[in-house]
Write a protein that holds these residues in place. Sequence first.
Motif, PDB file in Angstrom:
ATOM      1  N   GLY A  51     115.916  49.528  51.039  1.00 24.52           N
ATOM      2  CA  GLY A  51     114.555  49.537  50.971  1.00 24.52           C
ATOM      3  C   GLY A  51     113.836  48.226  50.835  1.00 24.52           C
ATOM      4  N   CYS A  52     114.752  47.068  50.753  1.00 24.09           N
ATOM      5  CA  CYS A  52     113.892  45.666  50.702  1.00 24.09           C
ATOM      6  C   CYS A  52     113.524  45.398  51.897  1.00 24.09           C
ATOM      7  CB  CYS A  52     114.921  44.715  50.144  1.00 24.09           C
ATOM      8  SG  CYS A  52     115.775  45.104  48.494  1.00 24.09           S
ATOM      9  N   SER A  53     112.332  44.983  51.854  1.00 23.70           N
ATOM     10  CA  SER A  53     111.853  44.617  53.405  1.00 23.70           C
ATOM     11  C   SER A  53     111.523  43.034  53.364  1.00 23.70           C
ATOM     12  CB  SER A  53     110.650  45.195  53.731  1.00 23.70           C
ATOM     13  OG  SER A  53     109.686  45.043  52.604  1.00 23.70           O
ATOM     14  N   ASP A  54     111.119  42.256  52.237  1.00 26.07           N
ATOM     15  CA  ASP A  54     111.081  40.999  52.174  1.00 26.07           C
ATOM     16  C   ASP A  54     112.458  40.029  51.684  1.00 26.07           C
ATOM     17  OD1 ASP A  54     108.623  41.946  52.866  1.00 26.07           O
ATOM     18  OD2 ASP A  54     107.844  41.276  50.744  1.00 26.07           O
ATOM     19  N   LEU A  55     113.150  39.305  52.561  1.00 30.20           N
ATOM     20  CA  LEU A  55     114.229  38.709  52.261  1.00 30.20           C
ATOM     21  C   LEU A  55     114.030  37.291  52.183  1.00 30.20           C
ATOM     22  CD1 LEU A  55     116.740  40.502  54.713  1.00 30.20           C
ATOM     23  CD2 LEU A  55     115.557  41.389  52.478  1.00 30.20           C
ATOM     24  N   ILE A  56     114.520  36.632  51.204  1.00 35.19           N
ATOM     25  CA  ILE A  56     114.281  35.252  51.117  1.00 35.19           C
ATOM     26  C   ILE A  56     115.772  34.677  50.941  1.00 35.19           C
ATOM     27  CG2 ILE A  56     113.473  33.621  49.267  1.00 35.19           C
ATOM     28  CD1 ILE A  56     111.932  36.952  48.895  1.00 35.19           C
ATOM     29  N   MET A  57     115.991  33.631  51.740  1.00 35.66           N
ATOM     30  CA  MET A  57     117.514  33.115  51.696  1.00 35.66           C
ATOM     31  C   MET A  57     117.115  31.569  50.968  1.00 35.66           C
ATOM     32  SD  MET A  57     119.744  34.251  54.266  1.00 35.66           S
ATOM     33  CE  MET A  57     119.752  35.701  55.194  1.00 35.66           C
TER      34      MET A  57
END
Length: 302
Positions: A51-57
């Motif tokens: 359910g995570c939609s904003d991914l930050i690498m």
Amino acid sequence: MDTLTVKKCLFPVAGLGTRFLPVTKEIAKEMLPLVNRPIISYGVEEALNSGCSDLIMITGRAKRSIENYFDRSFELEHLLKTRGKDELYEKMVAISNMAEILYVRQREPLGLGHAVLCGEPFCRDGYFGVILPDDVFISDKEEATPPVMAQLIDVHNRLGGSVIALEHVAREDVSRYGIIRSEVLSDGIHRILDMVEKPSIEEAPSRYAIMGRYVLSPSIFEILTKQGAGAGGEIQLTDAIKTLAKQEPVWGVVYRGRRFDCGTQKGWLAANVQLALEDPELRGVVLDIVKKVGDTSSGQKG
Ligand code: G1P
């Protein structure tokens, strides 16, 4: 149960991959293959399926290949299209449509705690997930086990507070992990009281190790700002969570599912063999090789 309350997920991927040298001299360790796709893609899929939609690498200068992997490749797509390789074309487009990913540079290799701190501008407004992609979790399809990040988010939704994934490890392995001291509640849920990064067997407060999945309170950022160097001379996330646990609840959950430790050469190789054995098209290939090697060595003995 609403499992969509943690929308943001950080991926610390700036590590130099020294355990894999020389291959990681030029290749990001997160891009090493696990059967036919890069290690990082498993973590990204897990975040999306949780359910995570904003991914930050949180990335570094040697990691451009990760950005390229999740981006469009017009040249390749054009080539596949004109050669009539439609299935492959669709697959390539699907990778770049998987997720919206932001990239932030960790300019200095100061440790996992520092890497997480680099994500503050994007995560300071609520609880967020952290996935260490070296720990690859495969859910049990037959038992329909939810992804490990979803298991953590579920505990967060039920109890509030931060959550970390735990595994009961062998005595000789405790020095490879962050190890917790806890009060055990029901259903494999622990209330974290203390934790220590990579203790010796003598110092380890238990055999419950932190695995690379976290749901963290944004209060962690203020703690990290003041956090000095810990084990290995690095700013350790474990030390900051230890302080957090004195201020706010931090839960540990013994995850369900299978973990492949792709942070070491042996673990990565074992994961490849195991997953190839589970792939109907590759299983025969692996078994043939093992059989041939077995035949040769028993022939030599005789
Ligand atoms: C990191 C964490 C450690 C945790 C481990 C899980 O260590 O610092 O607390 O147990 O991941 O894989 P690393 O593997 O980066 O040395």
